[in-house]
Write an enzyme that holds these catalytic residues in place. Structure first.
Site, short mmCIF file in Angstrom:
data_model
loop_
_atom_site.label_atom_id
_atom_site.label_comp_id
_atom_site.label_asym_id
_atom_site.label_seq_id
_atom_site.Cartn_x
_atom_site.Cartn_y
_atom_site.Cartn_z
N ARG A 114 0.99 -1.13 0.02
CA ARG A 114 0.03 -0.06 0.17
C ARG A 114 0.97 1.40 0.03
NH1 ARG A 114 -5.16 1.21 1.46
NH2 ARG A 114 -5.60 -1.01 1.99
N SER A 184 7.88 -5.20 6.57
CA SER A 184 7.52 -6.36 7.54
C SER A 184 8.22 -7.74 7.42
CB SER A 184 6.12 -6.44 7.71
OG SER A 184 5.42 -5.38 8.17
N ASP A 237 4.92 -1.84 11.75
CA ASP A 237 3.61 -1.74 11.96
C ASP A 237 3.10 -1.24 13.22
OD1 ASP A 237 3.73 -4.16 12.94
OD2 ASP A 237 1.81 -4.80 11.88
#
Length: 512
Positions: A114, A184, A237
């Site tokens: 994203r 991540s 995150d």
């Protein structure tokens, strides 16, 4: 954004039940149990032992919280000092609200990535405009070369930037576009804007990347696509969630992810980190706990043990990746297996399977699906626990449709009890972990004792979508902290703020 204040304990009401039956229409999907058994255990006995082994009374939870605190201190003292890695994130400046300008965020952590653009207007205007777009990564790029993967990402970034509306987004003349990069995968972080890949996970196996600086790879690809952009912050995150929530509330001190996986980070005083030595002795920084690695004095059952032994990482503490910055599926640890959404349904499945094999939970048959690992999802547990009908209609319907069983009222009650036992343990253990972090902060700052709010920013589908899990977690927090201190704690559900947080950290670490 939802807010929970702990001024008083949470009351949990258990619904009453009545019976419901289903007609028999499908019998082919059963495994017939052996007619010869050696002293079968009653359903109640299996469940009773499981409930006893999972119990988390307050004295036990206090020991868990204290053990996590001990591991936190050990990890801050020296690398590898405890189960918790307590990783330095190099995030020494958090958003203040004064940030101005156009900044970006890129989140790469699975088969999609994203991108987000955020126009910041300072204290008065805050977020003036923001836009985001999600892209799927073709499988061939997940196993291709680094040039192919990052080239694809850079091309989509360029397309995204090209579609910006000049009236909404304005880049100050003479400045490069700056981006916060949420990556991540296992990384050894070396500064706020650099980190080397340790190993690909989640189906990725991009060649020529291990040991390389992932930020340099992205910067190079952006240059190749003539995209005047640079990475100013490399984050995960949890850190993004803390930063994004802190932008709106300066009392945010903790960021917690409770979803498929779990992790927590918090604001720490630099003078309370012995392993920093004399490098940076004043101010604060964010510590990434990697609390999934905690493994001491947990209430393990035979079902946890068997699942752990059959997993890719049995009993693993994972110190071989001591500097790993991010939560990694391959190295999920014992605490994570008890509190995260990925495993709650699997533990319930294993308990129900033994109850079927050693008693008559669903008659003389074992549903085939109960022998399939991870067939039962955590959202299925939630659906059954939310059944407030007198005869547990939803539970009966689910068991009929999913397992093809005609569960009587007694069986449906047993199934709900198993779900509740697993979820209660998970929620209360998660609460103990949060308390350990809050008490560490309190020891250094006396925030709560002086009446100052301390906010925990929470994100993740497990927390968001499982009310009973939330209640058990909140109950544990109140019981451990006591009413006075807990009244100064707030938990904010900050859904999807990690992208904003990454962009904000790009702003706070801007080269301009």
């Amino acid at each position: 954004m939802s807010l929970i204040m702990f001024a008083s304990p949470v009351v949990v009401i258990t619904p009453t039940v009545r019976s419901l039956t289903f007609s028999s229409s499908r019998r082919s999907n059963y495994t017939v149990m052996s007619a010869v058994r050696s002293e079968p255990t009653s359903t109640c006995s299996v469940l009773t032992k499981f409930q006893k082994d999972c119990a988390t009374p307050i004295p036990f939870l206090r020991n868990v919280a204290d053990a996590i605190s001990d591991d936190m201190r050990a990890g801050l003292a020296v690398e590898g000092g405890g189960d918790l890695d307590m990783i330095l994130t190099f995030v020494d400046a958090l958003p203040s609200g004064n940030e101005e300008g156009l900044f970006y965020a890129l989140d790469l952590g699975g088969t999609n990535f994203r991108v987000r653009s955020v126009q910041l207007g300072g204290k008065e205007e805050r977020v003036v405009a923001n836009e985001s777009e999600q892209f799927s990564i073709p499988h061939e790029l997940m196993v291709g070369t680094s040039e192919e993967l990052f080239g694809f990402i850079a091309s989509k970034l360029a397309d995204f930037v090209a579609k910006e509306k000049p009236g909404r987004f304005r880049l100050e003349q003479g400045r490069k576009r700056e981006i916060g990069f949420t990556f991540s995968f296992p990384v050894k972080q070396t500064s706020i804007d650099s980190g080397t890949l340790i190993k690909w996970t989640k189906g990725f196996n991009v060649s020529g990347m291990e040991g390389k600086n992932v930020v340099a790879c992205l910067n190079k690809a952006m240059e190749a696509h003539r995209l005047d952009m640079r990475v100013s912050a490399l984050v995960n995150d949890g850190v993004g969630t803390l930063a994004g929530a802190r932008y709106w509330d300066e009392d945010v001190m903790v960021g917690v992810i409770l979803g498929t996986g779990t992790n927590a980070c918090y604001v720490e005083q630099k003078n309370a980190i012995p392993k920093l030595q004399s490098k940076f002795s004043s101010g604060t920084t964010i510590i990434n706990t990697e609390w999934g690695g905690f493994s001491k004095i947990l209430p393990r059952t035979i079902f946890d043990q068997e699942m752990d032994e059959e997993s890719l990482n049995p009993g693993e503490h994972c110190h071989q990746f001591l500097y790993c910055f991010f939560t990694v599926w391959v190295w999920i640890k014992l605490y994570e297996k008890m509190i995260s959404g990925m495993y709650l349904g699997e533990i319930v499945r294993r308990v129900l399977l033994q109850m079927c094999e050693t008693s008559d939970l669903f008659g003389q048959f074992v549903p085939v699906k109960l022998s399939t690992p991870f067939a039962l999802r955590t959202e299925d547990l939630c659906k059954m626990q939310e059944d407030n009908t007198d005869d547990l209609v939803t539970v009966g319907s689910f068991l009929h449709n999913f397992l093809e069983v005609e569960a009587n009222l007694k069986a449906r009650r047993r199934v709900v009890e198993v779900c509740d036992t697993v979820v209660q343990r998970g929620g209360r253990l998660a609460g103990a972990g949060i308390v350990a972090i809050l008490e560490k902060i309190e020891k250094d700052t006396d925030r709560m004792a002086s009446g100052q709010r301390t906010v925990v920013a929470m994100d993740g589908a497990l927390y968001e979508k499982y009310p009973q899990y939330r209640r058990y977690m909140q109950d544990a927090l109140v019981e451990l902290l006591g009413h006075h201190l807990s009244s100064h704690v707030a938990i904010k559900h900050t859904k999807d703020v990690s992208g904003l947080g990454a962009a904000l950290l790009a702003a706070t670490n801007s080269i301009y």
